[in-house]
Design an enzyme around this catalytic site. Structure first.
Site, PDB file in Angstrom:
ATOM      1  N   ARG A 178       0.746  -1.130  -0.009  1.00  0.00           N
ATOM      2  CA  ARG A 178      -0.106   0.170   0.097  1.00  0.00           C
ATOM      3  C   ARG A 178       0.728   1.301   0.075  1.00  0.00           C
ATOM      4  O   ARG A 178       1.847   1.331   0.599  1.00  0.00           O
ATOM      5  CB  ARG A 178      -0.867   0.055   0.961  1.00  0.00           C
TER       6      ARG A 178
ATOM      7  N   THR B 224      -9.554  -0.212 -10.203  1.00  0.00           N
ATOM      8  CA  THR B 224      -8.229  -0.866  -9.997  1.00  0.00           C
ATOM      9  C   THR B 224      -8.307  -2.118 -10.634  1.00  0.00           C
ATOM     10  O   THR B 224      -9.284  -2.280 -11.596  1.00  0.00           O
ATOM     11  CB  THR B 224      -8.174  -1.208  -8.378  1.00  0.00           C
TER      12      THR B 224
ATOM     13  N   THR C 179      -3.734  -0.932  -7.851  1.00  0.00           N
ATOM     14  CA  THR C 179      -4.586   0.199  -8.154  1.00  0.00           C
ATOM     15  C   THR C 179      -3.582   1.453  -8.308  1.00  0.00           C
ATOM     16  O   THR C 179      -2.487   1.378  -7.730  1.00  0.00           O
ATOM     17  CB  THR C 179      -5.604   0.331  -6.878  1.00  0.00           C
TER      18      THR C 179
ATOM     19  N   GLU D 170      -3.671   7.683  -4.138  1.00  0.00           N
ATOM     20  CA  GLU D 170      -4.361   6.759  -3.090  1.00  0.00           C
ATOM     21  C   GLU D 170      -4.629   7.502  -1.893  1.00  0.00           C
ATOM     22  O   GLU D 170      -5.448   6.983  -1.020  1.00  0.00           O
ATOM     23  CB  GLU D 170      -3.349   5.634  -2.826  1.00  0.00           C
TER      24      GLU D 170
ATOM     25  N   ASP E 220      -7.996   8.071  -0.238  1.00  0.00           N
ATOM     26  CA  ASP E 220      -8.893   6.848   0.366  1.00  0.00           C
ATOM     27  C   ASP E 220      -8.841   7.284   2.100  1.00  0.00           C
ATOM     28  O   ASP E 220      -9.556   6.328   2.686  1.00  0.00           O
ATOM     29  CB  ASP E 220      -8.080   5.460   0.390  1.00  0.00           C
TER      30      ASP E 220
ATOM     31  N   SER F 292      -7.839   0.335   2.769  1.00  0.00           N
ATOM     32  CA  SER F 292      -8.278  -0.023   1.524  1.00  0.00           C
ATOM     33  C   SER F 292      -9.429  -0.860   1.613  1.00  0.00           C
ATOM     34  O   SER F 292      -9.720  -1.386   2.486  1.00  0.00           O
ATOM     35  CB  SER F 292      -7.052  -0.768   0.749  1.00  0.00           C
ATOM     36  N   SER F 293     -10.036  -1.152   0.499  1.00  0.00           N
ATOM     37  CA  SER F 293     -11.086  -2.202   0.351  1.00  0.00           C
ATOM     38  C   SER F 293     -10.703  -3.436  -0.465  1.00  0.00           C
ATOM     39  O   SER F 293     -11.468  -4.120  -0.470  1.00  0.00           O
ATOM     40  CB  SER F 293     -12.303  -1.364  -0.309  1.00  0.00           C
TER      41      SER F 293
ATOM     42  N   GLY G 135     -13.291  -1.985  -7.793  1.00  0.00           N
ATOM     43  CA  GLY G 135     -14.623  -1.142  -7.559  1.00  0.00           C
ATOM     44  C   GLY G 135     -14.659  -0.552  -6.254  1.00  0.00           C
ATOM     45  O   GLY G 135     -15.659  -0.271  -5.899  1.00  0.00           O
TER      46      GLY G 135
HETATM   47  N1  GLU Z   1      -8.392   2.614  -3.587  1.00  0.00           N
HETATM   48  C1  GLU Z   1      -9.149   1.673  -3.543  1.00  0.00           C
HETATM   49  C2  GLU Z   1      -8.922   0.949  -2.494  1.00  0.00           C
HETATM   50  O1  GLU Z   1      -7.904   0.794  -2.023  1.00  0.00           O
HETATM   51  C3  GLU Z   1      -9.029   0.519  -4.634  1.00  0.00           C
HETATM   52  C4  GLU Z   1      -9.319   1.422  -5.797  1.00  0.00           C
HETATM   53  C5  GLU Z   1     -10.643   1.354  -6.236  1.00  0.00           C
HETATM   54  O2  GLU Z   1     -11.513   2.155  -5.895  1.00  0.00           O
HETATM   55  O3  GLU Z   1     -11.124   0.327  -6.838  1.00  0.00           O
HETATM   56  O4  GLU Z   1      -9.787   0.492  -1.807  1.00  0.00           O
END
Ligand code: GLU
EC number: 2.3.2.2
Length: 603
Positions: A112, A413, A431, A452, A455, A479-480, A500
């Site tokens: 990350r 991503t 991503t 990033e 987030d 993150s997700s 997503g």
């Molecule tokens: N930045 C998002 C996350 O880490 C991933 C990228 C996305 O939104 O798909 O959760």
């Protein structure tokens, strides 16, 4: 199929139109063609599933040469940096989950991005107004750019589990960047969506707006700058990126974003420095693990909320009988479990090196059983629901607390899944955050920098309770991303993930539910229409999920749907008897993905 027809039409137009200047050429007869895309492939000896045919081909090339799943994953990811530069690349970060067949263990790498050492909790606030910056202003700025972790992730993964060097695994991507790839509808539309941003940064415009416009579908695009950057890294190793000339250029780009003279956009500078880059480390972390329906589900721990949120939701679902005979009830419980798990994610999950994340409790069956008491089989709870108390002291039915805030979604991503002849498996999500990241390209280097750090939560979201995801020095934003590997009695059964934003979590969860509980095979589980409830007032629903008898039943239970064109884009592999592997990618979403196997066999 509509998408194919569009491609063919525009390809014809491209052949007739004038040649592009610079690096985009019409694809002439006999010129390189995009490899065909197939969403399902069954075979032995290894498998690769990505969103892109060139990337899948790059991964398969490594497998054919005797490489491991990790060699294949790195080669595929590097190729995605060329063909999917708006979702993946060395300007971003990601999470790498690995099953090692020899030891039977699952390991994870946290690649990350980190905030600069100077970042405070006010990182994303307007210094004059003290209010959060408008999202696009924060995104398209130096402020949002975190220290990239992707290149170090590739190198660390290869060191631990690869047979080949970074130099070898970068070769397919170098060739692809140098000789060009065919622009598809997804690439074209992603440039179109970002065109006004790219136009304000000459280094981005040169790459992605040849002739001042998005490259036409069917034309060939080269990225010689990225080929040269990859070559430099192949020759000198990652130091050139983290402490050499590229590090200096990244820091200079963040600190003084190279904006076009005529741009009207306010582009704020960031503070990411060469010291931040030199100090960057990929961290090996314990995977998350829950048992679900007799299977072991491994995922990514914090700073990703993927493993803990998917895991908690699965533990909640363990309290219910789910079967394909009553799909509406199963989906009702899935939506309610998602909302509860998201409330807990928002309240408790952040960078575990900065805050205390009660991870063991969040993943405990006792906590999930208490949370399951909040679910009424006959009625949807009003959203948002409140977070629970993962304190180790669980009653069969807890009391509800105050409501938590709604959850933002969005972003983009890419996920890829690989396996090799030895039985090793990689599930890797990477991503640059938004599709197109910050929109800022490092001049002359051919890659976009991430955004990033958006987030992080710009302001506290948890009322009187502390927010686990505020910016801080060196901190990793939550993150997700949910790269997942499922074992059955210690042997790989399934590996998958998705892009997503926050919907990644629900997409992975729903695909598991479809496959494990609702009797679908993996291709159907991936293709099925999606619903995403993330503790908001409405549930996002793909068009095909609406207007059905099941949707009507869910609405009667109190679910409110908001139509969303597409949710997620899964790639995965299922491990079948007798050493066969089924690689699976999206049949339609994002233009469809590309599944490949080393030696095809009949399904
Ligand atoms: N930045 C998002 C996350 O880490 C991933 C990228 C996305 O939104 O798909 O959760």
């Amino acid at each position: 199929m509509g998408a194919v027809a569009v491609t063919a039409t525009v390809l014809a137009a491209g052949l007739l139109g004038p040649a592009h200047a610079g690096d985009a050429d019409p694809q002439g007869r006999g010129g390189p063609k995009e490899p065909p895309k197939t969403p399902v492939a069954v075979g032995i000896g290894g498998a690769v599933s990505t969103v892109d045919a060139d990337a899948t081909a790059a991964g398969l090339r490594m497998l054919r040469r005797g490489g491991t799943a990790v060699d294949a994953a790195v080669a595929a990811a590097a190729a995605l940096g060329v063909t999917e530069p708006f979702s993946a690349g060395i300007g971003g970060g990601g999470f790498f989950v690995y099953y090692d067949a020899a030891s039977g263990t699952v390991s994870t790498l946290d690649g990350r991005e980190t905030a600069p050492a100077t970042a405070g909790a006010d990182l994303l606030l307007d210094p004059e107004a003290g209010e959060p910056l408008p999202f696009q202003e924060a995104r398209v700025s130096g402020l949002s750019i975190g220290t990239p972790g992707t290149l170090q992730t590739w190198d660390d993964a290869l060191d631990r589990w690869g047979r080949f060097s970074l130099r070898t695994t970068l070769q397919p991507a170098i060739r692809l960047a140098r000789s060009g790839f065919v622009v598809d509808e997804t690439f074209h539309s992603q440039v179109e969506d970002n065109a006004d941003i790219f136009a304000d940064f000459p280094a981005s415009a040169e790459l992605f707006l040849p002739d001042g416009a998005p490259p036409e579908v069917g034309t060939k695009l080269r990225n010689r700058d990225l080929a040269d950057t990859y070559k430099l890294i192949a020759k000198h190793g990652t130091d050139v990126f983290y402490s050499g000339e590229i590090a200096e250029e990244i820091a200079a780009t963040v600190q003084a974003p190279p904006v076009a003279d005529d741009a009207e956009r306010v582009v704020r500078s960031g503070e990411l420095s060469v010291d931040d880059l030199a100090g960057y480390r990929v961290i090996e972390r314990e995977p998350t693990l829950v048992e679900y329906d007799g299977l072991e589900v491994y995922g990514m721990g914090p700073p990703s909320s993927g493993g803990s949120t998917v895991g908690e939701a699965l533990n909640i679902l363990e309290n219910f009988e789910l079967d394909s005979g009553d799909e509406a009830s199963a989906l009702h419980v899935y939506l309610e479990a998602s909302a509860l798990a998201f409330a807990d994610r928002n309240r408790y999950v952040g960078d575990p090196d900065v805050i205390d994340v009660p991870l063991a409790e969040l993943l405990s069956q006792g906590f999930a059983d208490e949370r399951a008491c909040e679910i009424d089989p006959d009625q949807a709870a009003p959203k948002p629901v409140a977070p629970g108390s993962p304190d180790g002291d669980y009653a069969p039915c807890g009391e509800s607390a105050d409501a938590a805030g709604a959850v933002p979604g969005g972003g983009s991503t890419t996920h890829l899944t690989t396996a090799d002849r030895w039985g090793n498996v990689v599930s890797y999500t990477l991503t640059i955050e938004q599709t197109g990241g910050s929109g800022i390209t490092v001049p002359g280097r051919g890659f976009l920098l991430n955004n990033e750090l958006t987030d992080f939560n710009a302001v506290p979201t948890q009322g009187d309770a502390p927010d686990p995801n505020l910016p801080g020095p060196g901190k990793r934003p939550r993150s997700s991303m949910s790269p997942t590997i499922v074992l059955d009695e210690g042997e790989p059964f399934l590996a998958l993930g998705s892009p997503g934003g926050a919907t990644i979590i629900t997409t992975v969860l729903q695909t598991l539910l479809n496959r494990i509980d609702l009797g679908m095979d993996l291709p159907d589980a991936v293709a099925a229409p999606r619903l995403s409830q993330r503790n908001g007032a409405v549930t996002n629903a793909e068009p095909a999920a609406l207007g059905t008898p099941v949707a009507a039943e869910l609405e009667e239970l109190g679910h409110v749907f908001s139509e969303t064109a597409e949710i997620g884009a899964v790639t995965g592999i299922e491990f079948l008897p007798r050493g066969r592997m089924m690689a699976v990618a999206e049949p339609e979403r994002r233009g469809g993905g590309s599944a490949g196997v080393l030696v095809p066999v009949r399904r």
